[in-house]
Design an enzyme around this catalytic site. Structure first.
Site, short mmCIF file in Angstrom:
data_model
loop_
_atom_site.label_atom_id
_atom_site.label_comp_id
_atom_site.label_asym_id
_atom_site.label_seq_id
_atom_site.Cartn_x
_atom_site.Cartn_y
_atom_site.Cartn_z
N PRO A 71 0.84 -1.20 0.00
CA PRO A 71 0.00 0.00 0.00
C PRO A 71 0.88 1.25 0.00
O PRO A 71 1.90 1.28 0.71
CB PRO A 71 -0.80 -0.11 1.29
CG PRO A 71 -0.12 -1.15 2.12
CD PRO A 71 0.70 -2.01 1.21
N GLY A 75 3.73 4.14 5.09
CA GLY A 75 4.87 3.96 5.99
C GLY A 75 5.59 2.64 5.76
O GLY A 75 6.43 2.26 6.57
N LEU A 76 5.25 1.95 4.68
CA LEU A 76 5.92 0.66 4.41
C LEU A 76 7.00 0.80 3.33
O LEU A 76 7.45 -0.19 2.75
CB LEU A 76 4.90 -0.41 4.02
CG LEU A 76 3.85 -0.73 5.09
CD1 LEU A 76 2.90 -1.82 4.61
CD2 LEU A 76 4.49 -1.15 6.42
N GLY A 77 7.39 2.03 3.06
CA GLY A 77 8.53 2.25 2.17
C GLY A 77 8.23 2.00 0.70
O GLY A 77 9.13 1.62 -0.05
N SER A 78 6.98 2.23 0.28
CA SER A 78 6.68 1.92 -1.13
C SER A 78 7.41 2.85 -2.09
O SER A 78 7.85 2.41 -3.16
CB SER A 78 5.18 1.91 -1.40
OG SER A 78 4.68 3.21 -1.36
N SER A 79 7.61 4.12 -1.73
CA SER A 79 8.29 5.02 -2.67
C SER A 79 9.75 4.59 -2.85
O SER A 79 10.29 4.61 -3.97
CB SER A 79 8.19 6.49 -2.25
OG SER A 79 8.88 6.70 -1.04
N ALA A 80 10.39 4.15 -1.76
CA ALA A 80 11.78 3.67 -1.88
C ALA A 80 11.84 2.40 -2.71
O ALA A 80 12.72 2.25 -3.57
CB ALA A 80 12.38 3.41 -0.50
N ALA A 81 10.88 1.49 -2.49
CA ALA A 81 10.88 0.23 -3.24
C ALA A 81 10.69 0.51 -4.74
O ALA A 81 11.37 -0.08 -5.58
CB ALA A 81 9.80 -0.70 -2.70
N ASP A 123 14.96 3.47 4.20
CA ASP A 123 14.08 2.77 3.26
C ASP A 123 14.85 2.24 2.05
O ASP A 123 14.67 1.09 1.65
CB ASP A 123 12.97 3.71 2.75
CG ASP A 123 12.01 4.10 3.86
OD1 ASP A 123 12.38 4.02 5.04
OD2 ASP A 123 10.88 4.50 3.53
O1 PMV Z 1 6.72 6.92 6.17
P1 PMV Z 1 8.03 6.24 6.22
O2 PMV Z 1 8.01 4.82 6.59
O3 PMV Z 1 8.91 6.49 5.08
O4 PMV Z 1 8.72 6.78 7.55
C1 PMV Z 1 9.52 7.81 7.63
C2 PMV Z 1 10.46 7.57 8.75
C3 PMV Z 1 11.17 8.84 9.19
O5 PMV Z 1 12.16 8.44 10.13
C4 PMV Z 1 10.18 9.76 9.86
C5 PMV Z 1 11.82 9.55 8.03
C6 PMV Z 1 12.98 8.82 7.41
O6 PMV Z 1 13.32 9.17 6.27
O7 PMV Z 1 13.60 7.95 8.04
#
Ligand code: PMV
Length: 286
Positions: A71, A75-81, A123
């Site tokens: 999803p 907050g599960l890092g989808s943009s990095a993936a 991420d």
């Molecule tokens: O929304 P996420 O999972 O990309 O969380 C960000 C986590 C932070 O520590 C707030 C920011 C980061 O880049 O590490």
């Protein structure tokens, strides 16, 4: 045509604090994102600043097809993936000869650019290499992967990572005498966790503490609290917000035999549950 995939991630400990020179522990999880890149004379792809930036970095043009089981904005890092898998697929399709290391670096640079400088390497590192890492500023230490049983609860409340990051910065500048010790406590939790990585029950207690500290940083949300309490009261070792907070996801560490019960409790409280474990594979050619 080249298809590559990359996993999502959860923070076990240390989100937000990692932006203030503190360490964090994060791990790669299933599900993953699949990206196909094709050289074409008529390039097209979904509107995404991350994908645009991937092509810009390589100075090429192509079409992209994304199949994401993660999803987005949760907050599960989808943009990095997506970024990591797109870079790897472009690298492959256009024979650019970049190493995994270079792709991880480039992906972090893109995240920082798109997120206006405020992104840790967490991420992109975890998604590139898979497994579990201790992250501190630009450095990473691979940790022995553990057989953790995790249940993620997606609150389905949309949130903005950059807004949450700003919120913590505001809290810190308004109340430094209160917030600095909170960040120090999160660091102490990470250092203690490092000595007990093979003790889920112990880690669970630390997760509960980290959750309270995240609430002190102002990134809690009533719906996340409900899901965290639902997981704990169903027998999780511990549960906390994972990622930026203010919505998005929580994660529970659980005994294997009650994962399904915890998932059920999360769903009763209107969360979307994902039962998962560490994905030791990072970037993968499909
Ligand atoms: O929304 P996420 O999972 O990309 O969380 C960000 C986590 C932070 O520590 C707030 C920011 C980061 O880049 O590490």
């Amino acid at each position: 045509m080249a298809t590559w995939s990359a996993p999502g991630k959860v923070f076990l400990f240390g989100e937000h604090a990692v932006l203030y020179e503190k360490p964090g522990i994060a791990l790669a999880i299933r599900p993953r994102v699949y990206v196909t890149v094709r050289k074409t004379s008529h390039p097209h792809h979904a509107k995404s600043p991350y994908i645009d930036q991937c092509f810009r970095e390589f100075g090429v043009k192509g079409s992209v097809y994304i199949n994401s089981q993660l999803p987005s904005s949760s907050g599960l890092g989808s943009s990095a993936a997506v970024t990591v898998a797109t870079l790897a697929a472009i690298n492959d399709e256009f024979d650019m000869g970049r190493s995994k290391e270079q792709i991880a670096e480039l992906a972090w640079k893109i995240e920082k650019k798109v997120q206006k400088g405020r992104a840790s390497a967490t991420d992109t590192t975890v998604s590139t290499y898979g497994g579990m890492f201790l992250i501190k500023e630009g450095t990473r230490k691979r940790l022995a992967p553990q057989n953790y049983h995790l249940v993620i609860g997606n609150s389905q409340i949309s949130h903005s990572t950059s807004r949450m990051v700003e919120k913590v910065a505001e809290m810190k500048s308004k109340h430094p005498a209160i917030i600095n010790p909170v960040l120090d406590s999160i660091e102490a939790i990470v250092m203690d966790a490092m000595k007990h990585l093979d003790e889920p029950a112990y880690l669970g207690k630390l997760m509960d503490m980290n959750h309270c500290l995240l609430e002190m940083l102002g990134v809690g949300h009533p719906q996340l609290s409900r899901l965290v309490l639902a997981a704990r009261s169903t027998g999780a070792f511990g549960a906390k917000i994972t990622g930026a907070g203010g919505g998005g996801c929580m994660v529970a560490l659980a005994p294997k035999n009650i994962r399904a019960r915890i998932a059920g409790a999360i769903e009763v409280f209107d969360g979307r549950a994902i039962i998962t474990c560490i994905d030791t594979e990072g970037l993968r050619k499909e």
